[in-house]
Design a protein around this motif. Structure first.
Motif, PDB file in Angstrom:
ATOM      1  N   VAL A 160       0.839  -1.202   0.000  1.00  0.00           N
ATOM      2  CA  VAL A 160       0.000   0.000   0.000  1.00  0.00           C
ATOM      3  C   VAL A 160       0.875   1.253   0.000  1.00  0.00           C
ATOM      4  N   ARG A 161       1.915   1.249   0.830  1.00  0.00           N
ATOM      5  CA  ARG A 161       2.818   2.411   0.871  1.00  0.00           C
ATOM      6  C   ARG A 161       3.472   2.663  -0.483  1.00  0.00           C
ATOM      7  N   GLU A 162       3.792   1.577  -1.180  1.00  0.00           N
ATOM      8  CA  GLU A 162       4.452   1.697  -2.487  1.00  0.00           C
ATOM      9  C   GLU A 162       3.475   2.044  -3.599  1.00  0.00           C
ATOM     10  N   GLY A 163       2.183   2.077  -3.295  1.00  0.00           N
ATOM     11  CA  GLY A 163       1.182   2.407  -4.296  1.00  0.00           C
ATOM     12  C   GLY A 163       0.865   1.265  -5.241  1.00  0.00           C
ATOM     13  N   LYS A 164       1.300   0.047  -4.914  1.00  0.00           N
ATOM     14  CA  LYS A 164       1.035  -1.098  -5.778  1.00  0.00           C
ATOM     15  C   LYS A 164      -0.337  -1.712  -5.512  1.00  0.00           C
ATOM     16  N   VAL A 165      -0.883  -1.453  -4.348  1.00  0.00           N
ATOM     17  CA  VAL A 165      -2.191  -1.975  -3.942  1.00  0.00           C
ATOM     18  C   VAL A 165      -2.963  -0.858  -3.257  1.00  0.00           C
ATOM     19  N   LEU A 166      -4.261  -0.756  -3.548  1.00  0.00           N
ATOM     20  CA  LEU A 166      -5.083   0.261  -2.892  1.00  0.00           C
ATOM     21  C   LEU A 166      -5.902  -0.319  -1.739  1.00  0.00           C
ATOM     22  N   TYR A 167      -6.548  -1.461  -1.974  1.00  0.00           N
ATOM     23  CA  TYR A 167      -7.392  -2.086  -0.955  1.00  0.00           C
ATOM     24  C   TYR A 167      -7.037  -3.566  -0.843  1.00  0.00           C
ATOM     25  N   ILE A 168      -7.360  -4.131   0.339  1.00  0.00           N
ATOM     26  CA  ILE A 168      -7.078  -5.547   0.595  1.00  0.00           C
ATOM     27  C   ILE A 168      -8.396  -6.290   0.811  1.00  0.00           C
ATOM     28  N   GLY A 169      -8.496  -7.471   0.205  1.00  0.00           N
ATOM     29  CA  GLY A 169      -9.665  -8.310   0.407  1.00  0.00           C
ATOM     30  C   GLY A 169      -9.260  -9.736   0.736  1.00  0.00           C
ATOM     31  N   SER A 170     -10.239 -10.534   1.116  1.00  0.00           N
ATOM     32  CA  SER A 170     -10.004 -11.950   1.405  1.00  0.00           C
ATOM     33  C   SER A 170     -10.934 -12.786   0.547  1.00  0.00           C
ATOM     34  N   SER A 171     -10.678 -14.078   0.527  1.00  0.00           N
ATOM     35  CA  SER A 171     -11.535 -15.005  -0.198  1.00  0.00           C
ATOM     36  C   SER A 171     -11.486 -16.356   0.499  1.00  0.00           C
ATOM     37  N   ASN A 172     -12.651 -16.949   0.678  1.00  0.00           N
ATOM     38  CA  ASN A 172     -12.763 -18.273   1.301  1.00  0.00           C
ATOM     39  C   ASN A 172     -12.330 -18.267   2.767  1.00  0.00           C
ATOM     40  N   PHE A 173     -12.534 -17.150   3.456  1.00  0.00           N
ATOM     41  CA  PHE A 173     -12.239 -17.061   4.887  1.00  0.00           C
ATOM     42  C   PHE A 173     -13.463 -17.480   5.693  1.00  0.00           C
ATOM     43  N   GLY A 174     -13.215 -18.038   6.879  1.00  0.00           N
ATOM     44  CA  GLY A 174     -14.280 -18.270   7.834  1.00  0.00           C
ATOM     45  C   GLY A 174     -14.552 -16.995   8.616  1.00  0.00           C
ATOM     46  N   GLY A 175     -15.669 -16.969   9.343  1.00  0.00           N
ATOM     47  CA  GLY A 175     -16.012 -15.785  10.115  1.00  0.00           C
ATOM     48  C   GLY A 175     -14.943 -15.419  11.129  1.00  0.00           C
ATOM     49  N   TRP A 176     -14.380 -16.436  11.803  1.00  0.00           N
ATOM     50  CA  TRP A 176     -13.384 -16.115  12.829  1.00  0.00           C
ATOM     51  C   TRP A 176     -12.067 -15.678  12.204  1.00  0.00           C
ATOM     52  N   HIS A 177     -11.802 -16.101  10.953  1.00  0.00           N
ATOM     53  CA  HIS A 177     -10.614 -15.594  10.255  1.00  0.00           C
ATOM     54  C   HIS A 177     -10.765 -14.102   9.980  1.00  0.00           C
ATOM     55  N   LEU A 178     -11.968 -13.696   9.570  1.00  0.00           N
ATOM     56  CA  LEU A 178     -12.217 -12.281   9.317  1.00  0.00           C
ATOM     57  C   LEU A 178     -12.033 -11.473  10.593  1.00  0.00           C
ATOM     58  N   ALA A 179     -12.542 -12.005  11.712  1.00  0.00           N
ATOM     59  CA  ALA A 179     -12.404 -11.304  12.984  1.00  0.00           C
ATOM     60  C   ALA A 179     -10.940 -11.195  13.398  1.00  0.00           C
ATOM     61  N   ALA A 180     -10.207 -12.287  13.276  1.00  0.00           N
ATOM     62  CA  ALA A 180      -8.788 -12.269  13.656  1.00  0.00           C
ATOM     63  C   ALA A 180      -8.008 -11.291  12.793  1.00  0.00           C
ATOM     64  N   ALA A 181      -8.278 -11.307  11.503  1.00  0.00           N
ATOM     65  CA  ALA A 181      -7.573 -10.407  10.583  1.00  0.00           C
ATOM     66  C   ALA A 181      -7.857  -8.951  10.925  1.00  0.00           C
ATOM     67  N   GLN A 182      -9.115  -8.620  11.159  1.00  0.00           N
ATOM     68  CA  GLN A 182      -9.487  -7.231  11.405  1.00  0.00           C
ATOM     69  C   GLN A 182      -9.011  -6.731  12.765  1.00  0.00           C
ATOM     70  N   GLU A 183      -9.055  -7.566  13.761  1.00  0.00           N
ATOM     71  CA  GLU A 183      -8.577  -7.139  15.078  1.00  0.00           C
ATOM     72  C   GLU A 183      -7.071  -6.891  15.054  1.00  0.00           C
ATOM     73  N   ASN A 184      -6.347  -7.719  14.316  1.00  0.00           N
ATOM     74  CA  ASN A 184      -4.903  -7.501  14.196  1.00  0.00           C
ATOM     75  C   ASN A 184      -4.612  -6.230  13.414  1.00  0.00           C
ATOM     76  N   ALA A 185      -5.350  -6.022  12.322  1.00  0.00           N
ATOM     77  CA  ALA A 185      -5.167  -4.808  11.521  1.00  0.00           C
ATOM     78  C   ALA A 185      -5.463  -3.562  12.351  1.00  0.00           C
ATOM     79  N   LYS A 186      -6.490  -3.648  13.189  1.00  0.00           N
ATOM     80  CA  LYS A 186      -6.862  -2.507  14.038  1.00  0.00           C
ATOM     81  C   LYS A 186      -5.717  -2.147  14.984  1.00  0.00           C
ATOM     82  N   ARG A 187      -5.072  -3.159  15.551  1.00  0.00           N
ATOM     83  CA  ARG A 187      -3.948  -2.894  16.453  1.00  0.00           C
ATOM     84  C   ARG A 187      -2.786  -2.234  15.728  1.00  0.00           C
ATOM     85  N   ARG A 188      -2.704  -2.458  14.415  1.00  0.00           N
ATOM     86  CA  ARG A 188      -1.621  -1.878  13.621  1.00  0.00           C
ATOM     87  C   ARG A 188      -2.036  -0.535  12.994  1.00  0.00           C
ATOM     88  N   ASN A 189      -3.244  -0.057  13.332  1.00  0.00           N
ATOM     89  CA  ASN A 189      -3.782   1.173  12.740  1.00  0.00           C
ATOM     90  C   ASN A 189      -3.823   1.092  11.221  1.00  0.00           C
TER      91      ASN A 189
END
Length: 322
Positions: free
Chosen positions: A145-174
């Motif tokens: 993202v910093r390099e401008g190569k990607v604008l947004y991040i998505g997932s595919s074939n994740f379970g609900g708890w994977h989405l929660a784990a990913a987002q909570e970790n991202a939140k801690r990293r601002n």
């Protein structure tokens, strides 16, 4: 064309997403170009692909077809919200698969090269990697993202708890984290209603259903059982009864089964855009009818009777517990 925001972002995408998996294996480059031209004419600006499409290890056949298309210029690339994916093996060496920092970095850069573009609008993790810590995944994504190569991040074939784990970790990293989840979802495959859809609602993720017609099952299989992917579908007695009732309901509405199946997904407020995979421009044009169909409460009830939701319906745990 109708447009909506992708999840909680300000990015506006078409309510139908052009799937490109047929480009190469089923559809020639020339016909693929025609489909992409027609998609732009129709205002379909959301296009999805993956590094493994083309199904020849490491050759990125589909991405290269798209790259040749964009290279023609004329604003083609600029009009498109371009989504691709990384996870699956693209080579025989140990780090040419999954989601290590090395794989994410190289996977993105190789996709950019194949598609002859400087950036990807939506870079998706094609599957959960249970062996890779979230700090490593997000560090790699943040760098892109910093390099401008990607604008947004998505997932595919994740379970609900994977989405929660990913987002909570991202939140801690601002960090913004995920903005979308691409899942198997159609009338005959409703498991995501238990955990994935509630997680998407909670975290503000757009849901992008893949296989909205169930691999051809919901596209009028009794009328043309040997056409396209339908030829490989085997119907037992119970499934035949369901599909018979389904196609009769669609006939009574005066609509094609494929259009009703897409309209059912579009009636769900969490759905951003089902992925359609036309083999030719005629199929692409036909998909637009789904945007016009309004399903009544009575029709939605009948559809639930034919294709019952999991358990009692709705989210877990209420779907299977008191």
């Amino acid at each position: 064309m109708q447009y909506t925001r992708l999840g909680r972002t300000g990015l506006r995408v078409s309510r139908l997403c052009l799937g490109t998996m047929n480009f190469g294996p089923q559809t020639s480059p020339e016909d693929s170009f025609a489909i992409m031209d027609r998609a732009l004419e129709l205002g379909i600006n959301f296009w999805d692909t993956a590094d493994v499409y083309g199904w020849k290890l490491g050759e990125r056949i589909t991405e290269k077809i798209m790259g040749d298309y964009f290279a023609q210029g004329g604003g083609r690339r600029e009009k498109v919200v371009l989504a691709t994916k990384a996870y699956n093996k693209v080579g025989e060496w140990p780090n040419e698969g999954r989601l290590s920092k090395l794989r994410i970095k190289k996977g993105c850069e190789d996709s950019l090269k194949a598609m002859k573009t400087d950036y990807v609008d939506l870079f998706q993790m094609h599957h959960i990697d249970r062996d890779c810590p979230w700090d490593e995944c997000w560090e790699a994504m943040e760098q892109l993202v910093r390099e401008g190569k990607v604008l947004y991040i998505g997932s595919s074939n994740f379970g609900g708890w994977h989405l929660a784990a990913a987002q909570e970790n991202a939140k801690r990293r601002n960090f913004l984290g995920l903005v979308s989840e691409q899942s198997l979802y159609n009338l005959n495959a409703r498991t995501v209603e238990l955990e994935v859809i509630p997680a998407c609602e909670h975290y503000g993720l757009g849901l992008i259903p893949w296989s909205p017609l169930g691999g051809g099952l919901l596209g009028g299989i009794l009328q043309k059982p040997t056409e396209g992917r339908r030829a490989g579908i085997k119907l037992d007695e119970a499934l035949t009864a369901k599909i018979t009732a389904w196609e009769a309901l669609c006939a009574g509405m005066g609509e094609k089964p494929a259009d009703v199946a897409l309209a059912w997904l579009l009636s769900n407020k969490i759905v951003t855009a089902p992925i359609i995979g036309p083999r030719d421009t005629a199929q692409l044009d036909g998909s637009l009818r789904a945007l016009e169909i309004q399903l009544s409460a009575e029709t939605l009830k009948k559809l639930d009777e034919i294709f019952p939701p999991v358990g009692k319906g709705g989210p877990a745990p209420e779907a299977y517990a008191w």
